[in-house]
Design an enzyme around this catalytic site. Structure first.
Site, PDB file in Angstrom:
ATOM      1  N   ARG A  44      60.727  44.367 -90.358  1.00  0.00           N
ATOM      2  CA  ARG A  44      60.236  44.502 -91.734  1.00  0.00           C
ATOM      3  C   ARG A  44      59.017  45.406 -91.796  1.00  0.00           C
ATOM      4  NH1 ARG A  44      59.636  39.106 -93.780  1.00  0.00           N
ATOM      5  NH2 ARG A  44      61.776  39.465 -94.500  1.00  0.00           N
ATOM      6  N   TYR A  45      58.007  45.097 -90.997  1.00  0.00           N
ATOM      7  CA  TYR A  45      56.791  45.897 -90.972  1.00  0.00           C
ATOM      8  C   TYR A  45      57.027  47.154 -90.133  1.00  0.00           C
ATOM      9  CZ  TYR A  45      54.697  41.496 -92.551  1.00  0.00           C
ATOM     10  OH  TYR A  45      54.405  40.356 -93.236  1.00  0.00           O
ATOM     11  N   ARG A 102      56.092  46.434 -86.273  1.00  0.00           N
ATOM     12  CA  ARG A 102      56.265  45.089 -85.721  1.00  0.00           C
ATOM     13  C   ARG A 102      57.680  44.602 -85.930  1.00  0.00           C
ATOM     14  NH1 ARG A 102      51.731  42.920 -89.430  1.00  0.00           N
ATOM     15  NH2 ARG A 102      52.000  45.037 -90.222  1.00  0.00           N
ATOM     16  N   CYS A 139      64.504  23.748 -81.158  1.00  0.00           N
ATOM     17  CA  CYS A 139      63.095  23.374 -81.064  1.00  0.00           C
ATOM     18  C   CYS A 139      63.006  22.025 -80.367  1.00  0.00           C
ATOM     19  CB  CYS A 139      62.462  23.268 -82.447  1.00  0.00           C
ATOM     20  SG  CYS A 139      62.303  24.853 -83.310  1.00  0.00           S
ATOM     21  N   CYS A 162      60.674  20.333 -87.662  1.00  0.00           N
ATOM     22  CA  CYS A 162      59.805  20.159 -88.822  1.00  0.00           C
ATOM     23  C   CYS A 162      60.670  20.151 -90.078  1.00  0.00           C
ATOM     24  CB  CYS A 162      58.792  21.306 -88.905  1.00  0.00           C
ATOM     25  SG  CYS A 162      57.825  21.568 -87.403  1.00  0.00           S
ATOM     26  N   CYS A 203      60.950  23.490 -92.155  1.00  0.00           N
ATOM     27  CA  CYS A 203      61.245  24.662 -91.339  1.00  0.00           C
ATOM     28  C   CYS A 203      61.747  25.841 -92.171  1.00  0.00           C
ATOM     29  CB  CYS A 203      62.288  24.300 -90.275  1.00  0.00           C
ATOM     30  SG  CYS A 203      62.784  25.704 -89.243  1.00  0.00           S
ATOM     31  N   ARG A 220      63.239  28.399 -91.086  1.00  0.00           N
ATOM     32  CA  ARG A 220      64.527  28.893 -90.586  1.00  0.00           C
ATOM     33  C   ARG A 220      65.543  27.765 -90.402  1.00  0.00           C
ATOM     34  NH1 ARG A 220      61.048  31.939 -86.926  1.00  0.00           N
ATOM     35  NH2 ARG A 220      60.494  33.821 -88.081  1.00  0.00           N
ATOM     36  N   ASP A 244      56.550  27.578 -97.338  1.00  0.00           N
ATOM     37  CA  ASP A 244      57.627  28.401 -97.897  1.00  0.00           C
ATOM     38  C   ASP A 244      58.559  27.559 -98.779  1.00  0.00           C
ATOM     39  OD1 ASP A 244      56.847  30.785 -96.657  1.00  0.00           O
ATOM     40  OD2 ASP A 244      57.907  30.273 -94.812  1.00  0.00           O
ATOM     41  N   ASP A 297      53.735  33.910 -97.544  1.00  0.00           N
ATOM     42  CA  ASP A 297      54.778  34.818 -97.071  1.00  0.00           C
ATOM     43  C   ASP A 297      55.665  35.085 -98.279  1.00  0.00           C
ATOM     44  OD1 ASP A 297      56.269  36.345 -95.330  1.00  0.00           O
ATOM     45  OD2 ASP A 297      56.216  34.846 -93.739  1.00  0.00           O
ATOM     46  N   LYS A 332      53.492  38.833 -95.452  1.00  0.00           N
ATOM     47  CA  LYS A 332      52.335  37.946 -95.602  1.00  0.00           C
ATOM     48  C   LYS A 332      51.284  38.585 -96.505  1.00  0.00           C
ATOM     49  CE  LYS A 332      53.109  36.091 -90.977  1.00  0.00           C
ATOM     50  NZ  LYS A 332      54.246  37.006 -90.710  1.00  0.00           N
TER      51      LYS A 332
END
Length: 386
Positions: free
Chosen positions: A127-128, A131, A140, A144, A147, A149, A307, A344, A351
């Site tokens: 995206r950037y 980066r 994981c 969480c 999450c 994703r 998010d 985000d 961000k």
């Protein structure tokens, strides 16, 4: 090793024995400290949580529907930190599903950060300009409930990174503008040492890559994974770690030991925290967490607005809450303890730093600024020589 300011070691050991009994095991400290044992014995079933916790009806229904929505898995280590009697325990809110996850708002998004549209090859988000994000795993140590994703993580659909690596490396070799790779997932530190070493070696073989980071919640969920061998591997490849902590009660003696190993091994450590309702949405909770992290040589880096993931409205605060909290921290504690508050931007905007207005006016070389207690001051630009 830094002692935890929260946990009573005797109470913790009793809880560990109870957890092992639920798992059909006898508590053994050596096994408990084996990260592979921890992963093999994660708590995943409703009946296990019924024995461990005094579940509310909302939690029971959440655990019943969770397998269809987003998996539940909690390491014995993290399970031992949950308050069995308090459904509002800040750690419990992060990992135990609730029936509110079924409530879907019109503004909820499956892919809130718009990563899928910026994926030129499987498992790589670009995206950037300079980066990229490399998604190494879809697993994981624990999941969480907020999450970002959840559409990918725990779904078992992501091909192992070593099968995708040739295409990823070829893309990166072609795109010489890329200098920074963040490896995330899932949690890359769940890879065994050899494949992780191979992945980092392939990336370090690309001349224009200057900066490699790994995003991980392993030190919180599974501090036993931070072995001397892993630290040596990360040091060899000059990796930075972006860790994830949300509450001071996560900072146990085992976590302190893991962070000490990493810091003593020369691994730069930063922390990313998600602002969560009922977990850390108070000045006291955030200050305690950020001060605790600094004691472990972990620099608070980002405070994320949660998010808008599908089914997470019950965990999200208002943006004004975040602005107010950062304003209360700034000037009242060391700057090292004040992370950048960011959103985000939904849909792939990246961000965006958020803060209360501090530059009130800037005209004719004069800047009027507001400080941390609301007083205004004037800064005058230097007069340029003719």
């Amino acid at each position: 090793m830094i002692k935890s300011p929260v946990l009573d070691p005797l109470a913790t050991s009793i809880q560990r024995a109870e957890i092992c009994q639920i798992l059909g095991e006898t508590y053994n400290q050596e096994r408990w400290n084996d990260w592979r044992w921890q992963m093999r014995h994660r708590l995943t079933k409703l009946e296990q949580f019924q024995q461990l916790l005094q579940l509310t009806p909302a939690e029971e229904r959440g655990l019943l529907i969770a397998p269809e929505k987003f998996a539940v898995a909690i390491t014995p280590h993290f399970a031992s930190l949950l308050d069995p009697k308090d459904p509002l325990c800040p750690l419990r809110l992060q990992v135990i599903p609730r029936e509110e996850e079924l409530i879907v708002s019109s503004t909820d998004l499956v892919d809130p950060c718009g990563e899928d549209r910026d994926t030129p090859v499987p498992g790589l988000v670009h995206r950037y300009p300079d980066r990229v994000l490399l998604l190494a795993l879809d697993t994981c140590a624990a999941y969480c409930r907020y999450c970002t994703r959840s559409r990918l993580v725990s779904q078992g659909e992501m091909q192992p990174v070593m099968r995708r690596l040739d295409a990823i490396v070829a893309y990166l070799e072609e795109h010489t503008e890329v200098r920074d790779v963040l490896i995330s997932g899932g949690d890359p530190l769940l890879m065994s040492d050899e494949p992780l070493d191979n992945l980092l070696r392939r990336l370090r073989g690309i001349p224009h890559l200057e900066f490699i980071r790994i995003g991980s919640r392993v030190p919180s969920f599974l501090p036993q994974r931070i072995t001397p061998e892993l630290v040596a591997l990360l040091r060899k490849h000059r990796v930075w770690l972006s860790l994830h902590f949300c509450h001071v009660r996560e900072l146990t003696p085992e976590v302190a030991q893991a962070c000490d190993r990493l810091a003593d091994g020369g691994i730069p450590l930063g922390s990313q925290t998600v602002l969560l309702k009922g977990v850390n949405d108070s000045e006291e909770a955030l200050k305690n967490l950020f001060h605790g992290l600094l004691k472990l040589r972990v620099r608070p880096y980002y405070l994320y607005q949660c998010d808008p993931v599908v089914g997470t409205a019950h965990l999200r605060t208002s943006v004004q809450t975040g602005i107010n909290l950062i304003s209360k921290l700034r000037g009242h504690t060391t700057g090292y303890a004040v992370p950048t508050y960011v959103i985000d931007a939904p849909g792939g905007g990246g961000k965006v730093p958020i803060q209360a207005e501090t530059l009130l006016a800037y005209e004719n070389g004069k800047a009027t600024v507001r400080n941390w207690i609301g007083k205004t001051y004037t800064y005058v630009d230097p007069i340029e020589a003719d």
